[in-house]
Design an enzyme around this catalytic site. Structure first.
Site, short mmCIF file in Angstrom:
data_model
loop_
_atom_site.label_atom_id
_atom_site.label_comp_id
_atom_site.label_asym_id
_atom_site.label_seq_id
_atom_site.Cartn_x
_atom_site.Cartn_y
_atom_site.Cartn_z
N ARG A 1 0.83 -1.20 0.00
CA ARG A 1 0.00 0.00 0.00
C ARG A 1 0.87 1.26 0.00
NH1 ARG A 1 -0.94 4.80 2.44
NH2 ARG A 1 -0.53 3.84 4.50
N ASP A 2 1.46 1.60 1.12
CA ASP A 2 2.25 2.84 1.20
C ASP A 2 3.50 2.76 0.34
OD1 ASP A 2 2.57 5.43 2.20
OD2 ASP A 2 3.95 4.75 3.73
N HIS B 1 4.92 4.67 12.54
CA HIS B 1 5.17 4.61 11.10
C HIS B 1 6.22 5.66 10.78
CE1 HIS B 1 3.83 4.16 6.79
NE2 HIS B 1 4.33 5.39 6.73
N HIS C 1 9.33 7.25 8.22
CA HIS C 1 10.02 7.37 6.93
C HIS C 1 11.49 7.71 7.21
CE1 HIS C 1 6.50 7.66 3.96
NE2 HIS C 1 6.00 7.30 5.12
N CYS D 1 4.17 9.59 0.26
CA CYS D 1 2.81 10.11 0.25
C CYS D 1 2.61 10.98 -0.99
CB CYS D 1 2.54 10.94 1.51
SG CYS D 1 0.92 11.74 1.53
N ASN E 1 10.05 5.05 3.15
CA ASN E 1 9.73 4.27 4.35
C ASN E 1 10.98 3.57 4.84
OD1 ASN E 1 6.63 4.15 4.79
ND2 ASN E 1 6.85 3.84 2.59
#
Length: 298
Positions: free
Chosen positions: A11-12, A203, A205, A236, A245
């Site tokens: 996903r991300d 979460h 980065h 994003c 990430n």
């Protein structure tokens, strides 16, 4: 000590890619992740395809993922339509994002932070009735690309307010990779006090090369779940320069060398990272796949 590493590459990791990754490759990424021992995977996002074209095939991905006992699939949800889609696709958990600043919230979700909180409460009620696990993520918790610094008191007030909906988990997200270990300790410690009944997830980065230090600081302060992306890919679409990430394989090497158990095989994840680089047509940022393990296998 046991830590859950939640895989977000499907996903991300992929949402910011300009070239569409085909459904079969997304499913293969998930299959390889499951085979390596990963048991929580954020697989899809139920967002309008016009906003994030890379996630347009969410239902097709979920139709083909391996349904293995103990593996939980999560999806990002923004509204009632997204929750309807998530339930129909057989998701095990949802993640709803509340952005800490109005400007990024408007860019990301088309609403103010206050409206985002209201949406989260409504979605949480519906999800609870359906028996699906609920995570709420506070995005831009460590800084905003448009408004700059975000005060810890602002974030902790948001934690208190989203906790009123009874989430099983609250996540703090460093959306643009500006966090540092001191701020991580402050927010994680404060969030644990503000929401003692929720699991705490972080979460990070690695945009400015602080992501792994922040991960260790989060664990020291009491977080129990860390997001990571195979290969270190991701970003994003609505925040400038929000790349990188922390890489799952590099995080696993760090944790395992510290004696922290995850149940995941880092070399298998590193091999998947190299494979993902071939799919994307460029080397991935992760380093374990290049350097190899230590000590080397005999």
């Amino acid at each position: 000590m046991d830590v859950t590493v939640l895989e977000v590459a499907p996903r991300d990791g992929l949402q910011n890619e300009a070239e569409i990754v085909i459904t079969d490759d997304k499913v293969r990424l998930i299959e390889r992740s499951v085979a390596a021992g990963i048991r929580r995977i954020e697989a899809v996002s139920f967002v309008h395809p016009g906003r994030v074209p890379q996630m347009a095939d969410a239902e097709a991905v979920m139709a083909d993922v391996p349904r293995v006992s103990g593996v939980s699939y999560a999806g990002l949800v923004f509204n009632d339509r997204g929750l309807d889609r998530a339930l129909a696709a057989g998701l095990d958990e949802i993640n709803v994002v509340v952005v800490a600043t109005d400007t990024l919230s408007d860019r990301n979700q088309g609403c103010t932070t206050e409206v985002g909180i209201e949406r989260w409460h409504a979605l949480a009620r519906r999800a609870a009735e359906s028996g699906i696990r609920r995570t709420v993520t506070i995005a831009a918790a460590f800084g905003c690309p448009f408004e700059g610094e975000v005060a810890p008191a602002t974030v902790l007030e948001l934690v208190h307010r989203v906790a009123e909906a009874g989430p099983e988990e609250i996540a703090l997200a460093d959306t643009i990779g500006v966090g540092t270990p001191d701020r991580v300790r402050t927010l994680v410690t404060g969030a644990r006090a503000a929401a003692p009944h929720a699991d705490l997830r972080c979460h990070f980065h690695n945009t400015r090369n602080t992501g792994y230090a922040n991960a260790v600081a989060a664990l020291d302060a009491g977080a129990s779940v860390l997001d990571a992306s195979t290969g270190g890919v991701g970003g994003c679409p609505f925040a400038p320069n929000a790349t990188g990430n922390i890489a799952t394989e590099d995080l696993l090497y760090l944790l395992h060398r510290m004696g922290i158990r995850t149940g995941i095989e880092p070399i298998e994840v590193a091999e998947t990272g190299q494979w993902l680089g071939s799919v994307l047509g460029r080397p991935v940022p992760a380093l374990l796949g290049r350097a190899g393990p230590f000590p080397s296998p005999t």
